[in-house]
Every structure is written in structure tokens, then in C-alpha cells.
Write a protein that holds these residues in place. Structure first.
Motif, PDB file in Angstrom:
ATOM      1  N   PRO A 221      41.932  42.195  46.749  1.00 13.05           N
ATOM      2  CA  PRO A 221      43.168  42.777  46.294  1.00 13.05           C
ATOM      3  C   PRO A 221      44.312  41.674  46.168  1.00 13.05           C
ATOM      4  O   PRO A 221      44.041  40.571  46.754  1.00 13.05           O
ATOM      5  N   GLN A 222      45.230  41.827  45.197  1.00 14.03           N
ATOM      6  CA  GLN A 222      46.310  40.671  45.140  1.00 14.03           C
ATOM      7  C   GLN A 222      47.262  40.826  46.210  1.00 14.03           C
ATOM      8  O   GLN A 222      47.537  41.833  46.944  1.00 14.03           O
ATOM      9  N   VAL A 223      48.112  39.889  46.578  1.00 12.03           N
ATOM     10  CA  VAL A 223      48.835  39.761  47.738  1.00 12.03           C
ATOM     11  C   VAL A 223      50.155  39.196  47.158  1.00 12.03           C
ATOM     12  O   VAL A 223      50.170  38.086  46.778  1.00 12.03           O
ATOM     13  N   ILE A 224      51.092  39.856  47.684  1.00 14.26           N
ATOM     14  CA  ILE A 224      52.411  39.427  47.451  1.00 14.26           C
ATOM     15  C   ILE A 224      53.014  39.146  48.818  1.00 14.26           C
ATOM     16  O   ILE A 224      53.046  40.087  49.896  1.00 14.26           O
ATOM     17  N   HIS A 225      53.613  37.863  49.299  1.00 14.85           N
ATOM     18  CA  HIS A 225      54.302  37.786  50.372  1.00 14.85           C
ATOM     19  C   HIS A 225      55.879  37.577  50.241  1.00 14.85           C
ATOM     20  O   HIS A 225      56.284  36.888  49.057  1.00 14.85           O
ATOM     21  N   VAL A 226      56.391  38.299  50.961  1.00 15.29           N
ATOM     22  CA  VAL A 226      58.020  38.365  50.815  1.00 15.29           C
ATOM     23  C   VAL A 226      58.536  37.904  52.024  1.00 15.29           C
ATOM     24  O   VAL A 226      57.965  38.352  53.123  1.00 15.29           O
ATOM     25  N   ARG A 227      59.661  37.629  52.289  1.00 15.93           N
ATOM     26  CA  ARG A 227      60.283  37.369  53.372  1.00 15.93           C
ATOM     27  C   ARG A 227      61.780  37.931  53.470  1.00 15.93           C
ATOM     28  O   ARG A 227      62.573  37.693  52.705  1.00 15.93           O
ATOM     29  N   HIS A 228      61.769  38.747  54.434  1.00 21.03           N
ATOM     30  CA  HIS A 228      63.177  39.396  54.931  1.00 21.03           C
ATOM     31  C   HIS A 228      64.052  38.326  55.239  1.00 21.03           C
ATOM     32  O   HIS A 228      63.932  37.671  56.190  1.00 21.03           O
ATOM     33  N   SER A 229      65.358  38.372  54.668  1.00 11.66           N
ATOM     34  CA  SER A 229      66.419  37.373  54.738  1.00 11.66           C
ATOM     35  C   SER A 229      67.036  37.694  56.101  1.00 11.66           C
ATOM     36  O   SER A 229      67.841  36.727  56.699  1.00 11.66           O
ATOM     37  N   GLY A 230      67.133  38.811  56.660  1.00  9.88           N
ATOM     38  CA  GLY A 230      67.528  39.057  58.008  1.00  9.88           C
ATOM     39  C   GLY A 230      69.165  39.555  57.913  1.00  9.88           C
ATOM     40  O   GLY A 230      69.592  39.983  56.763  1.00  9.88           O
ATOM     41  N   GLY A 231      69.567  39.370  58.813  1.00  9.71           N
ATOM     42  CA  GLY A 231      71.032  40.017  59.135  1.00  9.71           C
ATOM     43  C   GLY A 231      71.566  39.898  60.545  1.00  9.71           C
ATOM     44  O   GLY A 231      70.948  39.269  61.210  1.00  9.71           O
ATOM     45  N   LYS A 232      72.541  40.328  60.855  1.00 10.17           N
ATOM     46  CA  LYS A 232      73.317  40.468  62.179  1.00 10.17           C
ATOM     47  C   LYS A 232      72.514  41.689  63.020  1.00 10.17           C
ATOM     48  O   LYS A 232      72.119  42.708  62.492  1.00 10.17           O
ATOM     49  N   GLY A 233      72.188  41.226  64.178  1.00  9.07           N
ATOM     50  CA  GLY A 233      71.774  42.374  65.239  1.00  9.07           C
ATOM     51  C   GLY A 233      70.547  42.848  64.752  1.00  9.07           C
ATOM     52  O   GLY A 233      69.460  42.164  64.373  1.00  9.07           O
TER      53      GLY A 233
ATOM     54  N   ALA B  94      68.793  48.416  55.285  1.00  5.25           N
ATOM     55  CA  ALA B  94      68.703  48.904  54.115  1.00  5.25           C
ATOM     56  C   ALA B  94      68.526  47.955  52.917  1.00  5.25           C
ATOM     57  O   ALA B  94      67.532  48.579  51.578  1.00  5.25           O
ATOM     58  N   LYS B  95      69.093  46.974  52.929  1.00  2.00           N
ATOM     59  CA  LYS B  95      68.685  45.755  51.785  1.00  2.00           C
ATOM     60  C   LYS B  95      67.073  45.582  51.966  1.00  2.00           C
ATOM     61  O   LYS B  95      66.552  45.364  50.587  1.00  2.00           O
ATOM     62  N   CYS B  96      66.492  45.498  53.040  1.00  2.00           N
ATOM     63  CA  CYS B  96      65.064  45.175  52.879  1.00  2.00           C
ATOM     64  C   CYS B  96      64.331  46.412  52.052  1.00  2.00           C
ATOM     65  O   CYS B  96      63.422  46.346  51.493  1.00  2.00           O
ATOM     66  N   GLY B  97      64.734  47.615  52.260  1.00  2.26           N
ATOM     67  CA  GLY B  97      64.251  48.950  51.869  1.00  2.26           C
ATOM     68  C   GLY B  97      64.296  48.736  50.327  1.00  2.26           C
ATOM     69  O   GLY B  97      63.504  49.255  49.615  1.00  2.26           O
TER      70      GLY B  97
END
Length: 461
Positions: A227-239, A248-251
Motif C-alpha cells: 500500500p502507498q503511505v502518506i506521512h503527515v505531522r500534526h502541527s499541534g496547538g495549545k493544551g 478541529a484543524k487536524c480533522g
């Protein structure tokens, strides 16, 4: 000898080329067998095909879930066999073709207190002869290897003509049972081959543990699709928003990636590459439908991705779990499914989104009994090997500090092994596309303490 197999359930279909080890195993007529091995080596497929063989010969077959953690994999095997039976009734088969009956039964075997009730649940289907399939009965939630051995031993004594094939990840087998080990990974993405090789080294490092298996050394040759793989990194936030499931941004960004690979109706396109039901989102965080992660769901749904939350956890009954599993396995609703990763064992989808993150250290702490055994063994200079952990040897009369240090060693190695195997198990669920959402920098978990992407590009969310 069978070399290829087509497995169907709901709207899904798999066409598989069986490994030589699977072919030899299916040709074995032994009545009592345990199929063992690490995740992704075709244990469940082999078990289902053995059940199909029994049905074709006219035997009644019972798919049995020994406890709650077995239910997902067991229900999947059950529905795959149901579809095989349905397909057999078509115009290509003679009308007088006789198959056995297929049944499903589940129990919650935790300890000796309900052992008798569990045995009787199976005996209701036949006291003199039974054909039973049990998939993925691993020790969990108080259910131990020893209890599994007692259950099978007692069932063998009560049912003279017992045919029982089962799968798990451990190699301890009851008397009269034959052990078969599958170690060739057949469905791992090639970009994760490095992770598999690390897991092999960890498992070799735990060579003193007699009840676990590593992967075959010839990994590249054994993988039949990638299968093809896509790596992403959640940039995060406070708390809490640093965690993908609370953002919600990650969603929204996950929805963007899904739409980019062709999930759902595309603007200007007449067809869709993947339907919404083809997508499974897995998270380490507990997901309760009564209190779902509103932020992440809102991000998906406002971006046009309809999503349902799989019920699990303390608030879900066995009947609710069974109904939810059937809805998921048969994909009755065209929605993306969000699920805690623990009930997903044995289940897969064409597209899997993995929200990574290590569990707290408390998850890997030794039980009070294991601590007691460790202290006693150290005081007598006896090597102690806890389940899934390394052996520890110390001099007589150890100090409390030495015992504490030994506990840390055992728990650290236990966490490393379990995290690696867990990661491989979850990541092997994708049959076409895998999307891995990593934590923000500085929050990475897992056995290595950090994520090494190598030459792979990581999309920053």
C-alpha cells in the motif's frame, strides 16, 4: 493444493496468493491446531479457509469468540464464511450440494469463575463432536495464557471428537495440539520495512521469551503487495489541541488528504476512487460515542466527510459491540469510521488513517503478581522471565533499589516490544492506502522516542 483464494464480505473482496507455509498448513488434516505468529502473516485468512473446507465437507462449524477482544476478528471470519456459503448457492453449483451449518458463539472468559459457563456455551452445540474456529485469542483483560490452556484442555476432555483450530501470537499450546507458525509478513507497506526489521531485532533481543515469534529474515521477498503511505505531522496547538484527536484543524487536514487521494465524490469527476465506507480512522485515545471527540469530528464533517464513531469501552455491552461490528464489517452505512485501535485488531479497510501516540507508561507496568514473582526470583538468584518481557537475574538478597531497577528494565523492554508490535499490527490494516498522522515535534512516543522519516517527506499539518 490451494494457491490462490478470493475472500468476500459486504462490499469488499480480497484476492490473495497464499504463501507456501499457508498452503502446507491448509493441507494438514490434524484436528487440533494453533496457528501462531506476529501480525500480518495470514493467520486469520488461513483459519477462515480451514473453516470453509470443513463446511464443504458437511461439518457444522462454530466460530467462537473466547472473550471480548476476540470478537472483532471472530465476527469477520464468521461473515466471510457466510458470504462463501451464499456464493456456493449460485447457478454454478449443483442444487444438491450439501454444506454444514455455520454458527457463531461468544463468551467472556476471564478467570476460573466463569470457565464452566464458557465450556457449556460450546457444548450446547454438540457434546460428542465439534468443529470450532477461534481467532485472535490473545491474553488480555485478565485472560491469561494459562487460562487458555486450561480451557482447551478441559474442552478436549469433554468433547471426544473435537476439531479446533485457533490463532494467537503465542506459542504455548495444550497437549495434543499441533503448533504451526507463520512468520512471513504478507501485507506490509514497503516504506515500513525498516520498522519491521527493528521489530525483528527487538524480538530477537527477547529470545529468552518462549511464547513469541519474530518475522522471517527474508522480509522483502515475502511481501506480496505494498500500500502507498502518506506521512503527515500534526502541527499541534495549545493544551489538549496538541493531540490530533482533540483538534478541529487536524480533522480538516485529514479530510483534505482523504479528498486528495480520491475519497468521496470529487468535483468534476464522474466516479470516486474510494467511498467513505472504505476509510477507517484509528486512534490510541479511548473514543466513547456518548462523549465523542467533537473537535476532530467537526473538522471532518465541516469538510464534507461523514463520520460515525464505533462504540467501545466500558459503556458498550456485548450486544452493542456485536451489532456495531456487523455494521462496520458489512459497511452498511457509507461513512468513515472512527475507532479506538484496540477493537480494530483483525479488521482492515482499503484506506486507514492512523493517529499515532504512545500510551502512558502506566499501561506497561507489571501486575502486582509479576512484581512479587520478580522479587522472589531475584532473592533466590533465579532467572525470571515475565510474559512478553526479558529475563532478569540478580544476586541473592537484593535491595529494594535493585528490585525497583529490575522492574524498570522489565517494563522498559516490555513497552518497546509491545509498542513495536502494536504499531505493526495497526499499520498492517491498510490494504491500499495508509495515512499516518504523527504528533508534533517533541511529543513523539513509541519505542525509539522519536520518529525517523529517513528519505520520506512529511507533510506538516
Amino acid at each position: 493444493m490451494m494457491q490462490e483464494a478470493t475472500i468476500r464480505w459486504g462490499p469488499f473482496e480480497k484476492r490473495l496468493t497464499l504463501t507456501s507455509a499457508q498452503q502446507l498448513l491448509l493441507a494438514d488434516s490434524t484436528p487440533l491446531a494453533i496457528i501462531s505468529g506476529p501480525p500480518g502473516c495470514g493467520k486469520s485468512v488461513t483459519l477462515m479457509l480451514k473453516g470453509l473446507e470443513w463446511l464443504k465437507k458437511g461439518h457444522d462449524v462454530i466460530v467462537f469468540g473466547l472473550h471480548s477482544s476476540c470478537m472483532p476478528a471472530s465476527r469477520l471470519v464468521y461473515w466471510q464464511l457466510c458470504q462463501a456459503y451464499k456464493d456456493s448457492q449460485g447457478p454454478l453449483f449443483p442444487k444438491d450440494r450439501t454444506w454444514g451449518q455455520l454458527k457463531y458463539e461468544h463468551a467472556v472468559l476471564r478467570d476460573a469463575r466463569n470457565l464452566e459457563a464458557t465450556l457449556r456455551a460450546l457444548q450446547r452445540h454438540g457434546s460428542s463432536g465439534l468443529h470450532v474456529l477461534m481467532d485472535d485469542f490473545c491474553p488480555e483483560d485478565g485472560f491469561t495464557v494459562e487460562m487458555m490452556l486450561v480451557f482447551m484442555r478441559d474442552l478436549r476432555r469433554r468433547v471426544p471428537d473435537l476439531h479446533l483450530w485457533a490463532t494467537n501470537s503465542y506459542s504455548k499450546v495444550p497437549e495434543d495440539f499441533r503448533l504451526h507458525v507463520l512468520t512471513q509478513p504478507i501485507r506490509y507497506p514497503l516504506p515500513l520495512m525498516h520498522e519491521i526489521r527493528v521489530a525483528v531485532e527487538v524480538l530477537k533481543g527477547l529470545g529468552s521469551v518462549p511464547d513469541s515469534h519474530g518475522y522471517s529474515d527474508d522480509l522483502a521477498a515475502s511481501v506480496v503487495y505494498s500500500p502507498q503511505v502518506i506521512h503527515v505531522r500534526h502541527s499541534g496547538g495549545k493544551g489538549d489541541k496538541r493531540w490530533p484527536i482533540n483538534s478541529a484543524k487536524c480533522g480538516k487536514q485529514v479530510a483534505h488528504v482523504l479528498q486528495r487521494i480520491g475519497v468521496g465524490p470529487q468535483s468534476g469527476a464522474n466516479t470516486e476512487k474510494y467511498q467513505f465506507r472504505d476509510v477507517l480512522i484509528l486512534t490510541r485515545s479511548p473514543v466513547d460515542p456518548r462523549n465523542p471527540p467533537q473537535a476532530f469530528l467537526r473538522g471532518l464533517q465541516t469538510s464534507g466527510i461523514p463520520t460515525q464513531v464505533f462504540p467501545c469501552g466500558a459503556g458498550a455491552t456485548s450486544d452493542q459491540m456485536e451489532n456495531a461490528l456487523d455494521n462496520f464489517i458489512l459497511a452498511k452505512e457509507n461513512k468513515v469510521t472512527l475507532m479506538t485501535d484496540s477493537p480494530a485488531r483483525g479488521l482492515d479497510r482499503p484506506v486507514v488513517v492512523c493517529l499515532t501516540g504512545a500510551l502512558p507508561d502506566e499501561h506497561y507496568q507489571l501486575t502486582p503478581q509479576a512484581r512479587k514473582n520478580l522479587a522472589e526470583s531475584m532473592s533466590t538468584s533465579v532467572t525470571f522471565t515475565p510474559r512478553l518481557g526479558p529475563s532478569v537475574t540478580a544476586t541473592a538478597n537484593p535491595t529494594s533499589a535493585e528490585v525497583k531497577e529490575a522492574e524498570k528494565v522489565v517494563e522498559g523492554r516490555l513497552k518497546a516490544r509491545m509498542e513495536l508490535v502494536h504499531r505493526l499490527d495497526i499499520w498492517s490494516r491498510a490494504s491500499c492506502q495508509l495515512i499516518v498522522v504523527h504528533l508534533p515535534k517533541g511529543m513523539e512516543g513509541g519505542p525509539s522516542g522519536s520518529e525517523d522519516y529517513g528519505d520520506r517527506k512529511c507533510i506538516i499539518l
